[in-house]
Enzyme design. Structure first.
Site, short mmCIF file in Angstrom:
data_model
loop_
_atom_site.label_atom_id
_atom_site.label_comp_id
_atom_site.label_asym_id
_atom_site.label_seq_id
_atom_site.Cartn_x
_atom_site.Cartn_y
_atom_site.Cartn_z
N ASP A 7 0.85 -1.20 0.00
CA ASP A 7 0.00 0.00 0.00
C ASP A 7 0.88 1.24 0.00
OD1 ASP A 7 -2.75 1.09 0.07
OD2 ASP A 7 -2.03 2.06 1.88
N SER A 8 0.29 2.35 -0.41
CA SER A 8 1.04 3.60 -0.40
C SER A 8 1.30 4.09 1.03
CB SER A 8 0.25 4.67 -1.15
OG SER A 8 -1.02 4.83 -0.54
N CYS A 70 -3.54 -1.01 -2.53
CA CYS A 70 -3.73 0.37 -2.93
C CYS A 70 -4.48 0.45 -4.26
CB CYS A 70 -2.36 1.03 -3.08
SG CYS A 70 -2.43 2.74 -3.57
N GLU A 162 -4.73 10.41 7.20
CA GLU A 162 -3.32 10.16 7.56
C GLU A 162 -2.89 11.08 8.70
OE1 GLU A 162 -0.55 8.13 6.12
OE2 GLU A 162 -2.07 6.91 5.13
N CYS A 194 -10.87 3.21 -2.31
CA CYS A 194 -9.60 3.66 -1.73
C CYS A 194 -9.47 2.97 -0.39
CB CYS A 194 -9.61 5.18 -1.55
SG CYS A 194 -8.20 5.79 -0.61
N HIS A 196 -8.33 3.84 2.33
CA HIS A 196 -8.61 4.62 3.55
C HIS A 196 -10.11 4.75 3.84
CE1 HIS A 196 -4.48 5.67 2.91
NE2 HIS A 196 -4.44 6.44 3.98
N1 DGL Z 1 -3.95 3.71 -0.77
C1 DGL Z 1 -4.48 4.60 -1.76
C2 DGL Z 1 -5.68 4.00 -2.47
O1 DGL Z 1 -6.22 2.99 -2.05
C3 DGL Z 1 -4.92 5.90 -1.20
C4 DGL Z 1 -3.88 6.69 -0.54
C5 DGL Z 1 -2.99 7.46 -1.45
O2 DGL Z 1 -3.47 8.38 -2.16
O3 DGL Z 1 -1.83 7.14 -1.42
O4 DGL Z 1 -6.09 4.54 -3.47
#
Ligand code: DGL
Length: 270
Positions: A7-8, A70, A162, A194, A196
């Site tokens: 994940d990011s 992600c 975040e 997403c 989050h």
């Molecule tokens: N983890 C990213 C997603 O699911 C969202 C967070 C980001 O923008 O890095 O799209």
């Protein structure tokens, strides 16, 4: 045995939590690219470079199969990776396909031609990069006919989460739902595209109304991963140790992750 979760940042912990509950015998290695989050405002080349770097690190940790939790990476980089970069003995899978299979009432891995489905109006909430990629609409078109998708880029929500500012996150979610409803007044289903957003699921549901079915990814991805591993037991990698890796500051990331998951999590430097 090990399987990688990329994940990011921290959002993928919602997916990690679900897959660990569903497959407690698997050691999962989590990679959060916190130093470069958010991905949602980056261009596709940038997301590709960062994602391939992270996936290579997970291969080194003994994961032959990596799940891109992600959505932004799944949308902006996965197809290019699968077409020209992933070696024959490794797999990288994204999170859109399981979600679309659930939305279109298919069996996992059913690649039969597109057909009419019950849901006709879908609202997609995602990051700006995911919306710009149109990957969701492309994957949906392979499986369903006549579904109208209205996408809403939810700027600012990831950053607010975040930062732990849930009041701002809630206000932003409500304003993004209002904006979506101006374009599509009566969606039947909403996709939280997403990692989050499951943390804001109640706010999305409340703002959308009880008549809208909200699809959240974590449990759907967990079910489809369990099915995939049953069909491909050889994709359990040689790694034996569960780990949390981050490109960010391990102490700071561990503290945030502990807040997120409501249990102590120790990240180490990737
Ligand atoms: N983890 C990213 C997603 O699911 C969202 C967070 C980001 O923008 O890095 O799209």
């Amino acid at each position: 045995m090990a399987v990688g979760i990329f994940d990011s940042g921290l959002g993928g912990l919602t997916v990690l939590d679900a897959v660990s509950r569903r497959l407690p015998e698997i050691p999962f290695v989590y990679y959060g690219d916190n130093a470069h989050a958010p991905y949602g405002v980056r261009d596709a080349d940038d997301v590709y470079e960062l994602t391939t770097r992270g996936v290579e690190r997970l291969w080194k940790a003994g994961c032959d199969l990596v799940i891109l939790a992600c959505n932004t990476a799944s949308a902006a980089a996965l197809r290019r990776m699968q077409e020209s970069w992933v070696p024959a003995d490794k797999r990288v899978l994204g999170v859109f396909v399981p979600l679309i299979e659930a939305l279109t009432e298919r069996q996992w891995g059913d690649n039969s031609p597109p057909r009419e489905v019950a849901i006709k109006h879908v609202a997609l909430f995602a990051t700006p990069a995911t919306v710009a990629s149109r990957a969701f609409q492309r994957e949906l078109a392979f499986r369903a006919i006549g579904v109208d998708v209205e996408a809403q880029a939810c700027g600012g929500v990831v950053d607010a989460i975040e930062e732990g500012d849930m009041i701002l996150a809630e206000a932003l979610v409500r304003s993004h739902v209002d904006a979506l409803k101006r374009k599509m007044p009566d969606p039947q289903a909403a996709v939280l595209g997403c990692t989050h957003y499951p943390l804001m699921e109640e706010v999305f549901q409340d703002a959308l109304g009880p008549q809208v079915k909200v699809f959240s990814q974590a449990d759907i991805v967990a079910e489809s991963l369990a099915d995939y591993l049953q069909r491909h037991p050889d994709m359990r990698g040689p790694g034996e140790e569960a780990m949390y890796l981050t490109t960010g500051d391990p102490k700071r990331v561990s503290d945030r992750a502990t807040q997120f998951l409501r249990r102590r999590v120790e990240f180490i430097s990737a």
